[in-house]
Design a protein around this motif. Sequence first.
Motif, PDB file in Angstrom:
ATOM      1  N   ILE A  22       9.926  -1.241   1.564  1.00  0.00           N
ATOM      2  CA  ILE A  22       8.732  -0.732   2.250  1.00  0.00           C
ATOM      3  C   ILE A  22       8.767  -1.080   3.732  1.00  0.00           C
ATOM      4  O   ILE A  22       8.292  -0.313   4.574  1.00  0.00           O
ATOM      5  CB  ILE A  22       7.438  -1.274   1.587  1.00  0.00           C
ATOM      6  N   ALA A  23       9.345  -2.225   4.092  1.00  0.00           N
ATOM      7  CA  ALA A  23       9.455  -2.609   5.494  1.00  0.00           C
ATOM      8  C   ALA A  23      10.356  -1.636   6.244  1.00  0.00           C
ATOM      9  O   ALA A  23      10.048  -1.220   7.371  1.00  0.00           O
ATOM     10  CB  ALA A  23       9.996  -4.031   5.611  1.00  0.00           C
ATOM     11  N   VAL A  24      11.470  -1.254   5.616  1.00  0.00           N
ATOM     12  CA  VAL A  24      12.399  -0.300   6.240  1.00  0.00           C
ATOM     13  C   VAL A  24      11.736   1.065   6.398  1.00  0.00           C
ATOM     14  O   VAL A  24      11.820   1.709   7.458  1.00  0.00           O
ATOM     15  CB  VAL A  24      13.693  -0.175   5.404  1.00  0.00           C
ATOM     16  N   ILE A  25      11.058   1.518   5.345  1.00  0.00           N
ATOM     17  CA  ILE A  25      10.383   2.826   5.396  1.00  0.00           C
ATOM     18  C   ILE A  25       9.290   2.828   6.461  1.00  0.00           C
ATOM     19  O   ILE A  25       9.149   3.789   7.221  1.00  0.00           O
ATOM     20  CB  ILE A  25       9.790   3.186   4.012  1.00  0.00           C
ATOM     21  N   ALA A  26       8.511   1.755   6.524  1.00  0.00           N
ATOM     22  CA  ALA A  26       7.432   1.664   7.517  1.00  0.00           C
ATOM     23  C   ALA A  26       7.983   1.643   8.940  1.00  0.00           C
ATOM     24  O   ALA A  26       7.351   2.161   9.864  1.00  0.00           O
ATOM     25  CB  ALA A  26       6.594   0.406   7.265  1.00  0.00           C
ATOM     26  N   PHE A  27       9.159   1.060   9.106  1.00  0.00           N
ATOM     27  CA  PHE A  27       9.791   1.040  10.429  1.00  0.00           C
ATOM     28  C   PHE A  27      10.260   2.441  10.829  1.00  0.00           C
ATOM     29  O   PHE A  27      10.147   2.836  11.984  1.00  0.00           O
ATOM     30  CB  PHE A  27      10.980   0.079  10.420  1.00  0.00           C
ATOM     31  N   LEU A  28      10.773   3.195   9.865  1.00  0.00           N
ATOM     32  CA  LEU A  28      11.295   4.531  10.141  1.00  0.00           C
ATOM     33  C   LEU A  28      10.196   5.584  10.222  1.00  0.00           C
ATOM     34  O   LEU A  28      10.289   6.539  10.995  1.00  0.00           O
ATOM     35  CB  LEU A  28      12.313   4.926   9.056  1.00  0.00           C
ATOM     36  N   ILE A  29       9.141   5.415   9.405  1.00  0.00           N
ATOM     37  CA  ILE A  29       8.033   6.386   9.383  1.00  0.00           C
ATOM     38  C   ILE A  29       6.719   5.627   9.563  1.00  0.00           C
ATOM     39  O   ILE A  29       5.900   5.549   8.626  1.00  0.00           O
ATOM     40  CB  ILE A  29       8.007   7.182   8.059  1.00  0.00           C
ATOM     41  N   PRO A  30       6.461   5.065  10.722  1.00  0.00           N
ATOM     42  CA  PRO A  30       5.269   4.218  10.908  1.00  0.00           C
ATOM     43  C   PRO A  30       3.944   4.959  10.770  1.00  0.00           C
ATOM     44  O   PRO A  30       2.942   4.376  10.349  1.00  0.00           O
ATOM     45  CB  PRO A  30       5.445   3.675  12.325  1.00  0.00           C
ATOM     46  N   ALA A 202      -0.759  -5.189  -2.942  1.00  0.00           N
ATOM     47  CA  ALA A 202      -1.521  -5.601  -1.762  1.00  0.00           C
ATOM     48  C   ALA A 202      -0.599  -6.188  -0.691  1.00  0.00           C
ATOM     49  O   ALA A 202      -0.699  -5.854   0.494  1.00  0.00           O
ATOM     50  CB  ALA A 202      -2.600  -6.615  -2.159  1.00  0.00           C
ATOM     51  N   ILE A 203       0.320  -7.070  -1.099  1.00  0.00           N
ATOM     52  CA  ILE A 203       1.234  -7.697  -0.139  1.00  0.00           C
ATOM     53  C   ILE A 203       2.174  -6.664   0.462  1.00  0.00           C
ATOM     54  O   ILE A 203       2.466  -6.693   1.668  1.00  0.00           O
ATOM     55  CB  ILE A 203       2.035  -8.832  -0.825  1.00  0.00           C
ATOM     56  N   ILE A 204       2.642  -5.721  -0.348  1.00  0.00           N
ATOM     57  CA  ILE A 204       3.536  -4.669   0.153  1.00  0.00           C
ATOM     58  C   ILE A 204       2.823  -3.822   1.203  1.00  0.00           C
ATOM     59  O   ILE A 204       3.393  -3.477   2.251  1.00  0.00           O
ATOM     60  CB  ILE A 204       4.027  -3.786  -1.021  1.00  0.00           C
ATOM     61  N   ILE A 205       1.557  -3.491   0.954  1.00  0.00           N
ATOM     62  CA  ILE A 205       0.791  -2.691   1.915  1.00  0.00           C
ATOM     63  C   ILE A 205       0.559  -3.469   3.201  1.00  0.00           C
ATOM     64  O   ILE A 205       0.639  -2.920   4.308  1.00  0.00           O
ATOM     65  CB  ILE A 205      -0.554  -2.239   1.295  1.00  0.00           C
ATOM     66  N   ILE A 206       0.283  -4.774   3.075  1.00  0.00           N
ATOM     67  CA  ILE A 206       0.097  -5.621   4.264  1.00  0.00           C
ATOM     68  C   ILE A 206       1.354  -5.623   5.123  1.00  0.00           C
ATOM     69  O   ILE A 206       1.303  -5.427   6.342  1.00  0.00           O
ATOM     70  CB  ILE A 206      -0.264  -7.064   3.847  1.00  0.00           C
ATOM     71  N   VAL A 207       2.506  -5.827   4.492  1.00  0.00           N
ATOM     72  CA  VAL A 207       3.778  -5.840   5.226  1.00  0.00           C
ATOM     73  C   VAL A 207       4.028  -4.489   5.885  1.00  0.00           C
ATOM     74  O   VAL A 207       4.425  -4.423   7.063  1.00  0.00           O
ATOM     75  CB  VAL A 207       4.946  -6.193   4.276  1.00  0.00           C
ATOM     76  N   SER A 208       3.782  -3.410   5.172  1.00  0.00           N
ATOM     77  CA  SER A 208       4.017  -2.072   5.728  1.00  0.00           C
ATOM     78  C   SER A 208       3.129  -1.810   6.933  1.00  0.00           C
ATOM     79  O   SER A 208       3.570  -1.218   7.930  1.00  0.00           O
ATOM     80  CB  SER A 208       3.771  -1.006   4.650  1.00  0.00           C
TER      81      SER A 208
END
Length: 333
Positions: A22-30, A202-208
């Motif tokens: 999810i961190a990688v995806i959020a970085f690529l598609i913020p 919840a933690i995944i969404i926070i990180v994203s």
Amino acid sequence: MKILEKISSFAGKYFAIWVILIAVIAFLIPEAFLPFGGYITILLGIVMFGMGLTLRAVDFKLILTNPKPVLIGVAAQFIIMPLTAFAIAYLLQLPSELAAGLVLLGSVPGGTASNVMVYLAKGNVPLSITMTSFSTLLAPLMTPVLLLLLAGQWMPVNAMDMFMSIVQVIIVPIVLGLLIKKLLPTAVEKSANIVPLISVLAIIIIVSAVVAGNVDNIASAGPLVFVGVFLHNGAGLLLGYYAAKMMKLSKSDCRAISIEVGMQNSGLGVALATAHLGPLAALPSALGAVWHNISGPIIATVWSKSAGKQDKDEVEVEVEVESIPLEGKPSQI
């Protein structure tokens, strides 16, 4: 319900992979994750509410029956991690906001994922759970004071505001969880297996949300901050272990304290940094959420294998001793 339980078990088992992904995806598609930024505090409250639902009186029993390892572990938590973060921030000459964010990561209590890592590492799980619970309850006092003392030179810190924030996002949800568990024990027991799924989501969404809001900062300062988080986590695991060993605690206790000290409540760090220090200060905690869930399984796997080998060696020794003929030998072996 059974399907949800299976999904919950699957999500918990591969938690580190989901966080990285999810961190990688959020970085690529913020753009897809930016709207979640306004819900970080609420999401952390949900995680803490889940913790309240799972807490039991026995989780604090060790404080009364065997306080030494608990007190050593919690003292190490709030001494080693803040001071190490302070030293690393100076060593790497981090910008003010990032330096304060790293100290904040070192000043928050242990994370709940550490309990699973201690279990996998063949460590003392009751000690781990007690340390997490005890350090979390101390957080409203310890975290603001430590941040004021160590990070106040880089950024203004309003300790009272931070105290109130921690009470709101940690203590209140935990107390509500405890009350719900007391009033509706049957319902809570039936849903116990899906609580981890909610916490993981919840933690995944926070990180994203944090990664999406700091794409430019990660691109420019990310490598340096990651080095800081890497050194900080490594120092916590190493110094936590040897602090316990110096106090002559058992190997099982040493493993539990090492992981408890090294793995922080990154979600709380993100929420507090976002609310009180600024979005850039949340970056160390966001990267910590990713890295802690990589280093934790690695060290747990290593220790688990070494524990298994030790058990095997002990069994072989016992067999060899039993097979020694007693004729012509001294009576004591």
